[in-house]
Design an enzyme around this catalytic site. Structure first.
Site, mmCIF file in Angstrom:
data_model
loop_
_atom_site.group_PDB
_atom_site.id
_atom_site.type_symbol
_atom_site.label_atom_id
_atom_site.label_comp_id
_atom_site.label_asym_id
_atom_site.label_seq_id
_atom_site.Cartn_x
_atom_site.Cartn_y
_atom_site.Cartn_z
ATOM 1 N N TYR A 142 0.811 -1.219 0.000
ATOM 2 C CA TYR A 142 0.000 0.000 0.000
ATOM 3 C C TYR A 142 0.847 1.273 0.000
ATOM 4 C CZ TYR A 142 -4.046 -2.936 1.118
ATOM 5 O OH TYR A 142 -5.049 -3.876 1.089
ATOM 6 N N LYS A 192 3.577 -15.277 2.025
ATOM 7 C CA LYS A 192 3.624 -16.117 0.814
ATOM 8 C C LYS A 192 5.085 -16.342 0.435
ATOM 9 C CE LYS A 192 0.871 -17.340 -1.864
ATOM 10 N NZ LYS A 192 0.389 -18.729 -2.106
ATOM 11 N N ASP A 253 -10.617 -9.050 7.681
ATOM 12 C CA ASP A 253 -12.031 -8.960 7.291
ATOM 13 C C ASP A 253 -12.667 -10.340 7.234
ATOM 14 O OD1 ASP A 253 -12.014 -6.244 7.167
ATOM 15 O OD2 ASP A 253 -12.493 -6.081 5.047
#
Length: 368
Positions: A142, A192, A253
């Site tokens: 981000y 990952k 979320d």
């Protein structure tokens, strides 16, 4: 000694409605418990843009840097969808996180017994769930550079860069390991590492710090896609999860909906200690601005109230008062008091936003 200071930023949509109920809890603490806060208020998000032409005025940013903690409601709304990206309401929130260097985002996912039937998963899978997700908040994809939309040949290309330094990983790892030490001494780190070099570095740094500084913590590692699957398969296998900014956004979320309602979930974003020993801190409910119900008295204020409970615990060392507030919420729910988002097949006592605040205050009174 001066009173602890709070900056309240109600924001947009239902933000002012739910924050009004937090103000009542703050007033209750002063009147009934002798715990007084110096409270100031400002604008963030769309309402700040409407007044100043920016989603966060420099003066408000300076206030946020000066206080002991910031409480934020919600930002955004459809009327701001066509604004330039640089002045969208969400940029105000991102600026707060970045300039306050709030690198550790704490997202608890707790399923209250009274709401176990509200989850989309089977009751026995989620009953008693109590997970803490620690998301790195100020780096990663981000914020990495280069970023943007560029022209290459005859087509456009969108670029975002996943970037982490060892020190950025190390500080959020330590924050998560400290939390794990205070809970069940179990931490799962998710990345990952099978396809991303940043994930390889993430796993290496977390492993090294855990081995050298936290040998009492049982640390495991999991690929983030498997982590998402495991959260909906057997969520109670987890206690504290630490992960990067992008995966943390998604996984938190996912975990939130295990509990049945976004209207129930608080969060804390913490940074380095200030001179007084308190961490830089911003507390906010997970839910958005919900413009479709704004101004109608339908919003559930519990997530915002529980965010203030997190402030009591993490910023002001008032764990007993945080427990009191959380138990008051639990009692209200057990008594069947429900805002619209919590009305299930079993029914309940329907109340407005203010009505839920009334019930929490009554439960607090009963706790004395």
């Amino acid at each position: 000694m001066s009173n602890p200071s709070l900056l309240i930023l109600p924001g947009d949509g239902i933000g002012p409605e739910v924050m009004a109920e937090v103000r009542r809890v703050i007033d209750w603490l002063g009147a009934k418990r002798g715990i007084v806060f110096d409270v100031s208020e400002g604008l963030v998000g769309g309402c700040a843009y409407d007044k100043y032409g920016t989603p966060l005025h420099d003066d408000t940013m300076a206030q946020a840097q000066a206080v002991d903690a910031v409480l934020l409601g919600a930002v955004g709304g459809p009327q701001y969808d066509n604004l330039d990206f640089s002045v969208k309401p969400e940029r105000g929130l991102l600026r707060l996180r970045k300039e306050m260097d709030l690198f550790a985002n704490l997202r608890p996912a707790q399923c209250f017994d009274a709401l176990a039937d509200f989850s989309s998963l089977k009751k026995d899978v989620v009953a008693g769930l109590d997970i803490m997700i620690v998301r790195e908040l100020t780096s990663g994809v981000y914020f990495g550079e280069p970023r943007g939309i560029f022209t290459e040949g005859n087509e456009r290309v969108g670029i975002n860069t996943q970037r982490y330094t060892e020190s950025e990983i190390a500080r959020v790892a330590r924050a998560a390991l400290e939390l794990a030490r205070k809970r069940s001494k179990k931490l799962c780190s998710m990345e990952k590492a099978n396809v991303m070099e940043s994930g390889v570095l993430w796993r290496d740094v977390v492993s090294k710090i855990a081995a050298e500084e936290y040998p009492d913590i049982a640390v495991s590692h999991m690929y983030a896609d498997n982590g998402a699957m495991q959260l909906v398969r057997a969520p109670k296998q987890f206690d504290v999860i630490v992960t990067d900014n992008l995966f943390g956004d998604i996984l938190s979320d996912c975990a939130a909906m295990l509990t049945g309602s976004l209207g129930m979930l608080p969060s804390a974003s913490l940074g380095a200690p200030m001179k007084n020993g308190r961490p830089k801190a911003l507390y906010e409910p997970v839910h958005g601005s919900a413009p479709d119900i704004a101004g109608q008295g339908k919003a559930n204020p519990i997530a915002c109230i529980l965010s203030f409970a997190m402030a009591l615990r993490y910023s002001f060392d008032l764990g007993a008062e945080a427990d009191r507030l959380e138990k008051a919420v639990e009692k209200v729910l057990a008594d069947g008091v429900r805002t619209a988002d919590l009305m299930g097949p079993e029914g309940g006592v329907p109340v407005s936003t203010t009505g839920m605040g009334d019930a929490v205050l009554a439960a607090l009174d009963a706790s004395l």
